[in-house]
Write a protein that holds these residues in place. Structure first.
Motif, PDB file in Angstrom:
ATOM      1  N   ASP A 330       0.818  -1.205   0.000  1.00 50.36           N
ATOM      2  CA  ASP A 330       0.000   0.000   0.000  1.00 50.36           C
ATOM      3  C   ASP A 330       0.852   1.257   0.000  1.00 50.36           C
ATOM      4  OD1 ASP A 330      -2.376  -1.372  -0.018  1.00 50.36           O
ATOM      5  OD2 ASP A 330      -2.540  -1.459   2.155  1.00 50.36           O
ATOM      6  N   ILE A 331       2.030   1.180   0.637  1.00 50.41           N
ATOM      7  CA  ILE A 331       2.949   2.306   0.681  1.00 50.41           C
ATOM      8  C   ILE A 331       4.271   1.810   0.110  1.00 50.41           C
ATOM      9  CG2 ILE A 331       4.035   4.048   2.140  1.00 50.41           C
ATOM     10  CD1 ILE A 331       1.830   3.554   4.197  1.00 50.41           C
ATOM     11  N   ARG A 332       4.584   2.208  -1.110  1.00 47.29           N
ATOM     12  CA  ARG A 332       5.746   1.668  -1.822  1.00 47.29           C
ATOM     13  C   ARG A 332       6.779   2.765  -2.076  1.00 47.29           C
ATOM     14  NH1 ARG A 332       3.209  -0.002  -5.706  1.00 47.29           N
ATOM     15  NH2 ARG A 332       3.762   1.434  -7.375  1.00 47.29           N
ATOM     16  N   ARG A 333       7.998   2.518  -1.661  1.00 53.88           N
ATOM     17  CA  ARG A 333       9.072   3.478  -1.873  1.00 53.88           C
ATOM     18  C   ARG A 333       9.562   3.381  -3.313  1.00 53.88           C
ATOM     19  NH1 ARG A 333      12.729   5.469   2.268  1.00 53.88           N
ATOM     20  NH2 ARG A 333      14.387   6.681   1.305  1.00 53.88           N
ATOM     21  N   GLY A 337      13.045   9.708  -0.967  1.00 53.37           N
ATOM     22  CA  GLY A 337      12.041  10.728  -0.674  1.00 53.37           C
ATOM     23  C   GLY A 337      10.835  10.695  -1.579  1.00 53.37           C
ATOM     24  N   VAL A 338      10.574   9.565  -2.273  1.00 57.51           N
ATOM     25  CA  VAL A 338       9.432   9.458  -3.187  1.00 57.51           C
ATOM     26  C   VAL A 338       8.667   8.176  -2.854  1.00 57.51           C
ATOM     27  CG1 VAL A 338       8.655   9.331  -5.578  1.00 57.51           C
ATOM     28  CG2 VAL A 338      10.684  10.686  -4.999  1.00 57.51           C
ATOM     29  N   TRP A 339       7.334   8.312  -2.697  1.00 58.43           N
ATOM     30  CA  TRP A 339       6.492   7.177  -2.336  1.00 58.43           C
ATOM     31  C   TRP A 339       5.251   7.145  -3.207  1.00 58.43           C
ATOM     32  CZ3 TRP A 339       8.159   4.154   1.820  1.00 58.43           C
ATOM     33  CH2 TRP A 339       9.195   4.696   2.582  1.00 58.43           C
ATOM     34  N   THR A 340       4.804   5.917  -3.500  1.00 54.25           N
ATOM     35  CA  THR A 340       3.506   5.718  -4.140  1.00 54.25           C
ATOM     36  C   THR A 340       2.584   5.111  -3.099  1.00 54.25           C
ATOM     37  OG1 THR A 340       4.440   5.415  -6.346  1.00 54.25           O
ATOM     38  CG2 THR A 340       2.244   4.520  -5.944  1.00 54.25           C
ATOM     39  N   VAL A 341       1.413   5.725  -2.910  1.00 52.11           N
ATOM     40  CA  VAL A 341       0.514   5.327  -1.830  1.00 52.11           C
ATOM     41  C   VAL A 341      -0.838   4.929  -2.411  1.00 52.11           C
ATOM     42  CG1 VAL A 341      -0.602   6.040   0.309  1.00 52.11           C
ATOM     43  CG2 VAL A 341       1.668   6.924  -0.262  1.00 52.11           C
ATOM     44  N   SER A 342      -1.310   3.740  -2.052  1.00 53.55           N
ATOM     45  CA  SER A 342      -2.634   3.295  -2.473  1.00 53.55           C
ATOM     46  C   SER A 342      -3.706   4.030  -1.677  1.00 53.55           C
ATOM     47  CB  SER A 342      -2.753   1.786  -2.251  1.00 53.55           C
ATOM     48  OG  SER A 342      -4.099   1.380  -2.337  1.00 53.55           O
ATOM     49  N   GLY A 343      -4.850   4.265  -2.315  1.00 55.05           N
ATOM     50  CA  GLY A 343      -5.946   4.934  -1.623  1.00 55.05           C
ATOM     51  C   GLY A 343      -6.495   4.134  -0.459  1.00 55.05           C
ATOM     52  N   GLY A 344      -6.234   2.821  -0.443  1.00 57.21           N
ATOM     53  CA  GLY A 344      -6.708   1.989   0.643  1.00 57.21           C
ATOM     54  C   GLY A 344      -5.695   1.792   1.752  1.00 57.21           C
ATOM     55  N   ALA A 345      -4.576   2.521   1.687  1.00 49.15           N
ATOM     56  CA  ALA A 345      -3.532   2.368   2.709  1.00 49.15           C
ATOM     57  C   ALA A 345      -4.026   2.845   4.065  1.00 49.15           C
ATOM     58  CB  ALA A 345      -2.283   3.145   2.294  1.00 49.15           C
ATOM     59  N   SER A 363      -9.898  12.680   9.895  1.00 51.93           N
ATOM     60  CA  SER A 363     -10.337  11.606   9.014  1.00 51.93           C
ATOM     61  C   SER A 363      -9.724  10.277   9.433  1.00 51.93           C
ATOM     62  CB  SER A 363      -9.940  11.920   7.570  1.00 51.93           C
ATOM     63  OG  SER A 363     -10.514  13.144   7.147  1.00 51.93           O
ATOM     64  N   ALA A 364     -10.358   9.192   8.954  1.00 52.33           N
ATOM     65  CA  ALA A 364      -9.870   7.849   9.270  1.00 52.33           C
ATOM     66  C   ALA A 364      -9.345   7.133   8.035  1.00 52.33           C
ATOM     67  CB  ALA A 364     -10.991   7.023   9.901  1.00 52.33           C
ATOM     68  N   SER A 365      -9.434   7.762   6.859  1.00 55.72           N
ATOM     69  CA  SER A 365      -8.988   7.127   5.624  1.00 55.72           C
ATOM     70  C   SER A 365      -8.152   8.107   4.810  1.00 55.72           C
ATOM     71  CB  SER A 365     -10.194   6.678   4.792  1.00 55.72           C
ATOM     72  OG  SER A 365     -10.952   7.814   4.378  1.00 55.72           O
ATOM     73  N   ARG A 399     -15.697   9.004  -6.322  1.00 57.41           N
ATOM     74  CA  ARG A 399     -15.977   8.765  -4.908  1.00 57.41           C
ATOM     75  C   ARG A 399     -14.750   8.795  -4.010  1.00 57.41           C
ATOM     76  NH1 ARG A 399     -19.273   3.252  -4.999  1.00 57.41           N
ATOM     77  NH2 ARG A 399     -17.489   2.708  -6.291  1.00 57.41           N
ATOM     78  N   ARG A 400     -13.573   8.426  -4.522  1.00 60.22           N
ATOM     79  CA  ARG A 400     -12.426   8.295  -3.634  1.00 60.22           C
ATOM     80  C   ARG A 400     -11.102   8.354  -4.378  1.00 60.22           C
ATOM     81  NH1 ARG A 400     -12.359   1.817  -2.361  1.00 60.22           N
ATOM     82  NH2 ARG A 400     -13.172   1.148  -4.368  1.00 60.22           N
ATOM     83  N   VAL A 401     -10.045   8.493  -3.589  1.00 59.33           N
ATOM     84  CA  VAL A 401      -8.677   8.487  -4.120  1.00 59.33           C
ATOM     85  C   VAL A 401      -8.256   7.051  -4.388  1.00 59.33           C
ATOM     86  CG1 VAL A 401      -6.268   8.955  -3.533  1.00 59.33           C
ATOM     87  CG2 VAL A 401      -8.027  10.610  -2.936  1.00 59.33           C
ATOM     88  N   ARG A 402      -7.622   6.842  -5.516  1.00 55.65           N
ATOM     89  CA  ARG A 402      -7.104   5.522  -5.847  1.00 55.65           C
ATOM     90  C   ARG A 402      -5.604   5.426  -5.576  1.00 55.65           C
ATOM     91  NH1 ARG A 402     -10.945   1.592  -6.232  1.00 55.65           N
ATOM     92  NH2 ARG A 402     -12.753   2.359  -7.407  1.00 55.65           N
ATOM     93  N   GLN A 403      -4.892   6.546  -5.830  1.00 58.72           N
ATOM     94  CA  GLN A 403      -3.434   6.504  -5.657  1.00 58.72           C
ATOM     95  C   GLN A 403      -2.883   7.913  -5.454  1.00 58.72           C
ATOM     96  OE1 GLN A 403      -0.399   5.401  -8.889  1.00 58.72           O
ATOM     97  NE2 GLN A 403      -0.662   3.448  -7.809  1.00 58.72           N
ATOM     98  N   LEU A 404      -1.833   7.983  -4.643  1.00 55.08           N
ATOM     99  CA  LEU A 404      -1.143   9.244  -4.380  1.00 55.08           C
ATOM    100  C   LEU A 404       0.343   9.084  -4.691  1.00 55.08           C
ATOM    101  CD1 LEU A 404      -2.528  10.192  -0.822  1.00 55.08           C
ATOM    102  CD2 LEU A 404      -3.317  11.109  -3.019  1.00 55.08           C
TER     103      LEU A 404
END
Length: 415
Positions: A330-333, A337-345, A363-365, A399-404
């Motif tokens: 869900d949280i991938r380096r 200093g650069v990360w890819t984050v899943s919306g479900g992390a 917030s909780a998500s 409806r929601r974030v998929r990736q950051l």
């Protein structure tokens, strides 16, 4: 008394002063748990030191009485010696010499040495200290009564229990000193923080639920079981806010698909819980009800999501993968200093990884956090900064974030 005898006696008194000072420091600094471990292994001196430490007030009173008697005797003897040698001016010299000798050899040096290995010195000094406490017990009893009298006049608040923050800091310190490895450290922190999390913090949101209608055909239920690979499915009536039961895969294939029983005969009643319930309480509730899934409701009685037994256990031991799970980070380096984050992390794990304070986040998500920062539904390409980080929404739907994408916005930020 000749000068040689006086000097010898003074040396003995200095040694006693050093002993009492070092013993006081050792017993006030020692690790009782470490002593108990040694005592359980059969070390008699460790057992004696443990026993004395449990009588700390009486022990400390005896040490202070003994130390004061020794220091007063030393000062008196030194004064008599220097007056004999130098006349009336010897009293001033005696005061200066006694102060330096007691400070260096009777206080600072022995206390510093005892501080370095308090358990070892406490075990060394315990037998003689027990004898001192027995000899001075009448005086210790008298001073304890005076202490109680003073305590009634000047009331103290008593000992303050250790807070969760202090306990977490203690665990961090033990890990830094090499007493715990990384996995043990994370497990202890998870156990301590376990009671702080609510069902809302770890639930699977309603948009991600797998459920079937109560009038679904066996073929449709079998298809959902096959596609989801879940062992349990929710069953709803009119819509997802009307959960009427939970069906287990083994019951469905044994009694439903092959036995011909309807879903209503295979379902178990759902367990409903509020979103604010602590996961420690929820775990005990699931155990008591012999349930695996709890339906988390919102303030209006609708379905907010679900929490499973596995979700709760993962808060303690980390991710639990089975043979059907696709391992996804869900949280991938991606680089320095650069990360890819899943919306479900997990939001709190993300904030902790980035060194951000999650106490001010409502917030909780991840989606809720991004909406909170942007003030609207996020869209691909939206950017905002949080501390030293630049956060970009790289994928989102209505409806929601998929990736950051998270990257350093300022030089010197460390993750």
């Amino acid at each position: 008394m000749n000068n040689g005898t006086s000097l010898l006696l003074m040396a003995v008194l200095v040694a006693f002063s050093a002993y009492f000072s070092a013993t006081e420091t050792a017993f006030s600094s020692l690790n009782r748990t470490r002593l108990r471990v040694l005592a359980e292994k059969g070390d008699k001196r460790a057992a004696l030191a443990c026993s004395l430490s449990e009588q700390y007030d009486k022990m400390l009173t005896s040490i202070l009485i003994g130390n004061n008697i020794v220091n007063i005797a030393l000062s008196s003897l030194c004064t008599l010696l220097f007056i004999h040698l130098l006349g009336d001016g010897g009293a001033t010299v005696a005061t200066a010499v006694t102060t330096v000798v007691v400070l260096v050899f009777g206080e600072v040096t022995p206390k510093s040495l005892a501080k370095e290995s308090p358990e070892r010195f406490a075990m060394f000094s315990a037998p003689f200290l027990r004898a001192v406490m027995w000899v001075l017990s009448p005086f210790a009893w008298l001073f304890s009564q005076l202490k109680k009298l003073v305590g009634r006049v000047v009331r103290s608040g008593g000992e303050r229990p250790m807070t969760q923050e202090e306990l977490l800091m203690l665990v961090d310190e033990v890990q830094q000193e090499g007493g715990l490895d990384k996995d043990e450290h994370e497990l202890l922190r998870s156990a301590i923080e376990f009671t702080d999390r609510d069902a809302e913090d770890i639930l699977t949101h309603r948009v991600d639920l797998e459920a079937v209608p109560a009038d679904a055909s066996p073929e449709e239920v079998a298809r959902v079981f096959g596609e989801s690979r879940f062992s349990r499915l929710l069953v709803y009536g009119t819509d997802i806010d009307d959960i009427v039961g939970v069906i287990h895969q083994s019951d469905f294939y044994a009694d439903g698909l092959q036995g011909g029983k309807p879903l209503s005969a295979l379902m178990t009643p759902p367990l409903f819980v509020p979103k604010s319930i602590r996961i420690s309480v929820l775990l005990r509730l699931l155990q008591r009800k012999k349930a695996h899934i709890a339906v988390v409701t919102d303030g209006y009685g609708g379905t907010l999501g679900i929490v499973t037994m596995e979700d709760i256990l993962e808060e303690l031991v980390g991710e639990i993968w089975d043979e059907h799970d696709e391992v996804v980070e869900d949280i991938r380096r991606e680089g320095a200093g650069v990360w890819t984050v899943s919306g479900g992390a997990d939001l709190y794990r993300l904030l902790d990884r980035l060194g951000l304070d999650g106490r001010q986040v409502e917030s909780a998500s991840v989606t809720g956090w991004v909406m909170e920062r942007l003030g609207r539904v996020p869209e691909p390409g939206d950017v905002f900064t949080e501390g030293p980080w630049r956060i970009t929404v790289t994928a989102a739907d209505e409806r929601r974030v998929r990736q950051l994408r998270v990257e350093q916005a300022e030089a010197g930020a460390v993750c």
